[in-house]
Design an enzyme around this catalytic site. Sequence first.
Site, PDB file in Angstrom:
ATOM      1  N   LYS A   1    -113.985  82.912  28.745  1.00 32.13           N
ATOM      2  CA  LYS A   1    -112.770  81.931  28.331  1.00 32.13           C
ATOM      3  C   LYS A   1    -111.737  82.068  29.067  1.00 32.13           C
ATOM      4  CE  LYS A   1    -109.938  83.785  25.004  1.00 32.13           C
ATOM      5  NZ  LYS A   1    -108.666  83.395  25.491  1.00 32.13           N
TER       6      LYS A   1
ATOM      7  N   ASP B   1    -109.865  77.211  26.613  1.00 28.75           N
ATOM      8  CA  ASP B   1    -109.174  77.700  25.311  1.00 28.75           C
ATOM      9  C   ASP B   1    -107.547  77.144  25.518  1.00 28.75           C
ATOM     10  OD1 ASP B   1    -108.468  78.661  22.990  1.00 28.75           O
ATOM     11  OD2 ASP B   1    -108.315  80.599  23.729  1.00 28.75           O
ATOM     12  N   LEU B   2    -107.493  75.942  25.440  1.00 27.17           N
ATOM     13  CA  LEU B   2    -106.015  75.782  25.590  1.00 27.17           C
ATOM     14  C   LEU B   2    -105.560  74.980  24.177  1.00 27.17           C
ATOM     15  CD1 LEU B   2    -106.218  73.848  29.284  1.00 27.17           C
ATOM     16  CD2 LEU B   2    -105.827  76.300  28.553  1.00 27.17           C
ATOM     17  N   LYS B   3    -106.285  74.710  23.440  1.00 28.30           N
ATOM     18  CA  LYS B   3    -105.753  74.521  21.862  1.00 28.30           C
ATOM     19  C   LYS B   3    -104.832  73.411  22.042  1.00 28.30           C
ATOM     20  CE  LYS B   3    -105.698  79.390  20.347  1.00 28.30           C
ATOM     21  NZ  LYS B   3    -105.920  79.981  21.960  1.00 28.30           N
TER      22      LYS B   3
ATOM     23  N   ASP C   1    -101.013  67.537  20.009  1.00 35.16           N
ATOM     24  CA  ASP C   1     -99.984  66.761  20.485  1.00 35.16           C
ATOM     25  C   ASP C   1    -100.252  65.459  19.685  1.00 35.16           C
ATOM     26  OD1 ASP C   1     -97.790  65.524  21.815  1.00 35.16           O
ATOM     27  OD2 ASP C   1     -98.200  67.107  23.437  1.00 35.16           O
ATOM     28  N   ILE C   2     -99.350  64.439  19.797  1.00 33.32           N
ATOM     29  CA  ILE C   2     -99.944  63.047  19.436  1.00 33.32           C
ATOM     30  C   ILE C   2    -101.214  62.813  19.730  1.00 33.32           C
ATOM     31  CG2 ILE C   2     -97.257  62.576  19.294  1.00 33.32           C
ATOM     32  CD1 ILE C   2     -97.793  60.577  21.931  1.00 33.32           C
TER      33      ILE C   2
ATOM     34  N   THR D   1    -102.054  61.699  23.487  1.00 30.33           N
ATOM     35  CA  THR D   1    -101.603  62.822  24.637  1.00 30.33           C
ATOM     36  C   THR D   1    -102.972  63.902  24.608  1.00 30.33           C
ATOM     37  OG1 THR D   1     -99.230  62.361  24.507  1.00 30.33           O
ATOM     38  CG2 THR D   1    -100.241  64.542  25.452  1.00 30.33           C
TER      39      THR D   1
ATOM     40  N   THR E   1    -106.556  84.247  14.463  1.00 32.14           N
ATOM     41  CA  THR E   1    -106.821  85.472  13.699  1.00 32.14           C
ATOM     42  C   THR E   1    -105.792  86.659  13.720  1.00 32.14           C
ATOM     43  OG1 THR E   1    -107.713  86.097  15.908  1.00 32.14           O
ATOM     44  CG2 THR E   1    -109.274  85.181  14.045  1.00 32.14           C
TER      45      THR E   1
ATOM     46  N   ARG F   1    -113.885  93.301  17.197  1.00 30.05           N
ATOM     47  CA  ARG F   1    -113.690  94.508  17.766  1.00 30.05           C
ATOM     48  C   ARG F   1    -114.955  95.425  17.651  1.00 30.05           C
ATOM     49  NH1 ARG F   1    -110.251  92.001  19.989  1.00 30.05           N
ATOM     50  NH2 ARG F   1    -107.966  92.524  20.160  1.00 30.05           N
TER      51      ARG F   1
ATOM     52  N   GLN G   1    -104.477  91.741  16.354  1.00 32.23           N
ATOM     53  CA  GLN G   1    -105.249  90.992  15.378  1.00 32.23           C
ATOM     54  C   GLN G   1    -105.273  91.479  13.904  1.00 32.23           C
ATOM     55  OE1 GLN G   1    -106.692  88.295  16.376  1.00 32.23           O
ATOM     56  NE2 GLN G   1    -106.795  88.605  18.608  1.00 32.23           N
TER      57      GLN G   1
ATOM     58  N   GLY H   1    -112.205  90.404  24.062  1.00 28.23           N
ATOM     59  CA  GLY H   1    -111.223  90.335  25.234  1.00 28.23           C
ATOM     60  C   GLY H   1    -111.148  91.795  25.841  1.00 28.23           C
ATOM     61  N   ARG H   2    -109.979  92.380  25.034  1.00 24.79           N
ATOM     62  CA  ARG H   2    -109.894  93.769  25.619  1.00 24.79           C
ATOM     63  C   ARG H   2    -110.733  94.838  25.572  1.00 24.79           C
ATOM     64  NH1 ARG H   2    -103.899  92.786  22.752  1.00 24.79           N
ATOM     65  NH2 ARG H   2    -105.200  91.231  21.753  1.00 24.79           N
TER      66      ARG H   2
END
Length: 234
Positions: free
Chosen positions: A30, A57-59, A62-63, A66, A121, A183, A192, A212-213
């Site tokens: 990701k 993963d830029l989520k 916008d209108i 765009t 989350t 996790r 989280q 991730g971590r």
Amino acid sequence: MEIIAALDFDDINKAKELVKKVGSNIFYYKVGLELFVSSGPSIIDWLKSENKKVFLDLKFHDIPNTASRAVSAAANYGADIINVHTQGGKQMMQKCVEELQNECSRKNLAKPLLIGVTVLTSLDDNHLIEYSINDFSAAGYVLKLAGFAKECGLDGVVSSAKETKIIKENLGSDFITVTPGIRPAGADITDQKRVVTPKDALHLGSDYIVIGRPITAAKDPAYAAELILKEINE
């Protein structure tokens, strides 16, 4: 079920180092806001050169014009999964689906999966109360948003694995669920709230889990990934 390792770094060299350390244990990575803003599309180019798959993963939220243009641009990077916020509205999601299909057809690109972010989350029922979305629990609101996403032609959604079962039951087993907030047993949940273990996510039917971590912050990321794979497969 596929593991996606989250490259939550602000330094491209740290991201590359992590990928090299993990090796063949992880195939999907990701690339989120932090890394993309700091390194640009060069990290995607590098991951593809290493034969890795990319969840960008830029989520986008916008209108419609765009957001849809951003999705089309992301397809040109070779991302395998792209996401938008479902709360951007039906018109935005429909426009993103349409523009993505057109862009891939025009340029003969492999069409990435387009998925919708539902409820982060890090949020729970208290968030809905605070924002006066009082008719829903977090799970109910996720299902509502996921229904809109499917109606608009998206391939799936990002949600907690706790909602995977109701999404699959109501929207079909082929509607993809990508689940962060994972996790391993005994790990610190940090910021989280709606979290589950990798094993639980498998049983609940998640298609992809984002970790991730527990991997990226481990002293030995390759071994951490191996333990997670073992936990899933036992």
